[in-house]
Design an enzyme around this catalytic site. Structure first.
Site, PDB file in Angstrom:
ATOM      1  N   GLY A   1       2.180   2.145  10.792  1.00  0.00           N
ATOM      2  CA  GLY A   1       3.077   3.287  10.657  1.00  0.00           C
ATOM      3  C   GLY A   1       3.733   3.697  11.966  1.00  0.00           C
ATOM      4  O   GLY A   1       4.330   4.772  12.070  1.00  0.00           O
TER       5      GLY A   1
ATOM      6  N   GLU B   1      -5.451  -5.280  10.491  1.00  0.00           N
ATOM      7  CA  GLU B   1      -4.454  -4.232  10.702  1.00  0.00           C
ATOM      8  C   GLU B   1      -4.774  -3.484  11.996  1.00  0.00           C
ATOM      9  O   GLU B   1      -5.582  -2.537  11.982  1.00  0.00           O
ATOM     10  CB  GLU B   1      -4.466  -3.242   9.543  1.00  0.00           C
ATOM     11  CG  GLU B   1      -4.171  -3.865   8.203  1.00  0.00           C
ATOM     12  CD  GLU B   1      -3.597  -2.823   7.249  1.00  0.00           C
ATOM     13  OE1 GLU B   1      -2.466  -3.000   6.798  1.00  0.00           O
ATOM     14  OE2 GLU B   1      -4.279  -1.806   6.990  1.00  0.00           O
TER      15      GLU B   1
ATOM     16  N   GLY C   1       2.770  -1.291   4.317  1.00  0.00           N
ATOM     17  CA  GLY C   1       2.789   0.140   4.040  1.00  0.00           C
ATOM     18  C   GLY C   1       4.210   0.617   3.804  1.00  0.00           C
ATOM     19  O   GLY C   1       4.769   0.484   2.713  1.00  0.00           O
ATOM     20  N   GLY C   2       4.825   1.171   4.850  1.00  0.00           N
ATOM     21  CA  GLY C   2       6.153   1.786   4.738  1.00  0.00           C
ATOM     22  C   GLY C   2       7.178   0.958   3.988  1.00  0.00           C
ATOM     23  O   GLY C   2       7.878   1.465   3.098  1.00  0.00           O
TER      24      GLY C   2
ATOM     25  N   HIS D   1      -9.637   0.850   4.692  1.00  0.00           N
ATOM     26  CA  HIS D   1      -8.380   1.018   5.428  1.00  0.00           C
ATOM     27  C   HIS D   1      -8.650   1.904   6.650  1.00  0.00           C
ATOM     28  O   HIS D   1      -9.472   2.815   6.592  1.00  0.00           O
ATOM     29  CB  HIS D   1      -7.327   1.663   4.507  1.00  0.00           C
ATOM     30  CG  HIS D   1      -5.956   1.653   5.107  1.00  0.00           C
ATOM     31  ND1 HIS D   1      -5.558   2.575   6.046  1.00  0.00           N
ATOM     32  CD2 HIS D   1      -4.901   0.820   4.917  1.00  0.00           C
ATOM     33  CE1 HIS D   1      -4.306   2.300   6.401  1.00  0.00           C
ATOM     34  NE2 HIS D   1      -3.887   1.247   5.733  1.00  0.00           N
TER      35      HIS D   1
ATOM     36  N   SER E   1       3.291  -2.259  10.276  1.00  0.00           N
ATOM     37  CA  SER E   1       4.737  -2.178  10.487  1.00  0.00           C
ATOM     38  C   SER E   1       5.473  -3.486  10.193  1.00  0.00           C
ATOM     39  O   SER E   1       6.472  -3.803  10.845  1.00  0.00           O
ATOM     40  CB  SER E   1       5.064  -1.697  11.909  1.00  0.00           C
ATOM     41  OG  SER E   1       4.553  -0.398  12.115  1.00  0.00           O
TER      42      SER E   1
ATOM     43  N   GLU F   1      -7.120   4.289   7.862  1.00  0.00           N
ATOM     44  CA  GLU F   1      -6.963   5.736   7.615  1.00  0.00           C
ATOM     45  C   GLU F   1      -8.217   6.301   6.966  1.00  0.00           C
ATOM     46  O   GLU F   1      -8.596   7.445   7.217  1.00  0.00           O
ATOM     47  CB  GLU F   1      -5.702   5.984   6.761  1.00  0.00           C
ATOM     48  CG  GLU F   1      -4.435   5.815   7.591  1.00  0.00           C
ATOM     49  CD  GLU F   1      -3.201   5.386   6.811  1.00  0.00           C
ATOM     50  OE1 GLU F   1      -3.204   5.475   5.573  1.00  0.00           O
ATOM     51  OE2 GLU F   1      -2.236   4.936   7.463  1.00  0.00           O
TER      52      GLU F   1
ATOM     53  N   ASN G   1       0.866  -1.186   0.000  1.00  0.00           N
ATOM     54  CA  ASN G   1       0.000   0.000   0.000  1.00  0.00           C
ATOM     55  C   ASN G   1       0.900   1.232   0.000  1.00  0.00           C
ATOM     56  O   ASN G   1       1.488   1.565   1.020  1.00  0.00           O
ATOM     57  CB  ASN G   1      -0.897  -0.038   1.256  1.00  0.00           C
ATOM     58  CG  ASN G   1      -1.729   1.226   1.396  1.00  0.00           C
ATOM     59  OD1 ASN G   1      -1.806   2.045   0.478  1.00  0.00           O
ATOM     60  ND2 ASN G   1      -2.355   1.385   2.548  1.00  0.00           N
ATOM     61  N   TRP G   2       1.007   1.860  -1.167  1.00  0.00           N
ATOM     62  CA  TRP G   2       1.925   3.009  -1.279  1.00  0.00           C
ATOM     63  C   TRP G   2       1.347   4.271  -0.653  1.00  0.00           C
ATOM     64  O   TRP G   2       2.032   5.284  -0.565  1.00  0.00           O
ATOM     65  CB  TRP G   2       2.268   3.263  -2.766  1.00  0.00           C
ATOM     66  CG  TRP G   2       3.070   2.178  -3.416  1.00  0.00           C
ATOM     67  CD1 TRP G   2       3.504   1.013  -2.843  1.00  0.00           C
ATOM     68  CD2 TRP G   2       3.541   2.147  -4.774  1.00  0.00           C
ATOM     69  NE1 TRP G   2       4.213   0.263  -3.760  1.00  0.00           N
ATOM     70  CE2 TRP G   2       4.254   0.937  -4.951  1.00  0.00           C
ATOM     71  CE3 TRP G   2       3.432   3.019  -5.858  1.00  0.00           C
ATOM     72  CZ2 TRP G   2       4.853   0.588  -6.163  1.00  0.00           C
ATOM     73  CZ3 TRP G   2       4.020   2.675  -7.070  1.00  0.00           C
ATOM     74  CH2 TRP G   2       4.728   1.467  -7.214  1.00  0.00           C
ATOM     75  N   LYS G   3       0.074   4.245  -0.295  1.00  0.00           N
ATOM     76  CA  LYS G   3      -0.604   5.416   0.294  1.00  0.00           C
ATOM     77  C   LYS G   3      -0.406   6.647  -0.593  1.00  0.00           C
ATOM     78  O   LYS G   3      -0.282   6.503  -1.807  1.00  0.00           O
ATOM     79  CB  LYS G   3      -0.127   5.652   1.730  1.00  0.00           C
ATOM     80  CG  LYS G   3      -0.217   4.395   2.587  1.00  0.00           C
ATOM     81  CD  LYS G   3      -0.125   4.680   4.045  1.00  0.00           C
ATOM     82  CE  LYS G   3      -0.100   3.373   4.814  1.00  0.00           C
ATOM     83  NZ  LYS G   3      -0.166   3.536   6.248  1.00  0.00           N
TER      84      LYS G   3
HETATM   85  C1  PEP Z   1      -0.923  -0.016   6.066  1.00  0.00           C
HETATM   86  O1  PEP Z   1      -1.139   1.168   6.065  1.00  0.00           O
HETATM   87  O2  PEP Z   1      -1.726  -0.777   5.484  1.00  0.00           O
HETATM   88  C2  PEP Z   1       0.264  -0.499   6.769  1.00  0.00           C
HETATM   89  C3  PEP Z   1       0.289  -1.747   7.147  1.00  0.00           C
HETATM   90  O3  PEP Z   1       1.262   0.404   6.983  1.00  0.00           O
HETATM   91  P1  PEP Z   1       2.702   0.131   7.702  1.00  0.00           P
HETATM   92  O4  PEP Z   1       3.234  -1.143   7.129  1.00  0.00           O
HETATM   93  O5  PEP Z   1       3.528   1.330   7.327  1.00  0.00           O
HETATM   94  O6  PEP Z   1       2.416   0.045   9.155  1.00  0.00           O
END
Ligand code: PEP
Length: 251
Positions: A170, A164, A231-232, A92, A210, A94, A6-8
């Site tokens: 994050g 999640e 994500g990251g 998601h 994460s 967010e 997920n590049w957001k």
């Molecule tokens: C996400 O936003 O779906 C996610 C898992 O982010 P991160 O890996 O950065 O925690």
């Protein structure tokens, strides 16, 4: 096993193309692991032209629940299909937290996504306050039940669920493999109740929050963890490829 990045709201046209090119080359042949990247809407088309012919699939990060009309700024399921999307992330945390998405709205999006042959990656997860209050099972169960109400999933391939925990996204704080497995087992039970034992067992349940190359293998080795939503670490092709490799080792 499925690993989705997920590049957001990251990457412009040039950097998205560069990242997609690097992901294709670093991931190579992922073997039995299904792999996807989910760039921002504006970069879907150009990313698809890079991914085309590779084993890596395209996903979007969101969609509207209507097909077309006066919804300024929105994007619909058929538009996503037309630019090569296979997956769409729905609900998601967010989006739930910052844009007020409800389980009912998520449910409408899933219905519309499936109608247009997109596979929804449905996100659920509790906040830290909810976990501290001992309500995580109730919250996540309600999210799963309400979001998936009336949804079909013939053979487990029409739907993906991503657990999640909001406190792990994050933040650098990953759920322990045991915490992840405990919640995944509860989600699995709900999927089996709704879709039957074979389909429930065959539906991917991803862990997200994460995940890094160093934590992926142990998380993925848990029986009900079928991969990750990343994500990251998906913004760095080498890290993402190592996570895909970890999934391949336990697949
Ligand atoms: C996400 O936003 O779906 C996610 C898992 O982010 P991160 O890996 O950065 O925690």
């Amino acid at each position: 096993m499925l690993v989705a990045g997920n590049w957001k709201m990251n990457m412009d046209l040039t950097s998205a193309r560069q990242l997609a090119t690097a992901v294709v080359s670093e991931v190579g042949d992922p073997g039995p692991v299904q792999v996807a990247v989910c760039p921002p809407f504006i970069n879907l088309d150009s990313t698809f032209s890079v991914l085309h012919g590779s084993p890596i699939r395209l996903g979007a990060q969101n969609m509207h629940d209507e097909v077309w009309g006066a919804f300024t700024g929105e994007i619909s399921a058929p538009m996503l299909r037309a630019v090569g999307c296979h997956y769409v992330i729905v609900g998601h945390s967010e989006r739930r937290r910052l844009f007020g998405e409800s389980n009912e709205g998520v449910n409408r999006k899933i219905i519309q996504a499936q109608k247009h042959k997109l596979v929804p990656i449905v996100c659920v997860g509790e906040t830290l306050e909810e976990r501290d209050a001992g309500r995580e099972v109730a919250v996540v169960s309600e999210q799963v039940r309400a979001s998936l109400a009336g949804i079909h999933n013939a053979d487990g391939s029409e739907l993906v669920v991503a657990y999640e925990p909001v406190w792990a996204i994050g933040t650098g704080r990953t759920a322990s493999p045991a915490q992840a497995q405990a919640m995944h087992a509860i989600i699995r039970r709900l999927l089996v109740e709704q879709f039957g034992s074979d389909t429930g067992a065959d539906t991917h349940i991803l862990y997200g929050g994460s995940v890094k190359p160093g934590s992926a293998a142990e998380l993925f080795s848990k029986p009900d963890v079928d991969g990750g939503l990343i994500g990251g670490a998906s913004l760095k092709a080498d890290e993402f490829a190592l996570i895909v490799e970890a999934a391949g080792e336990v697949a």
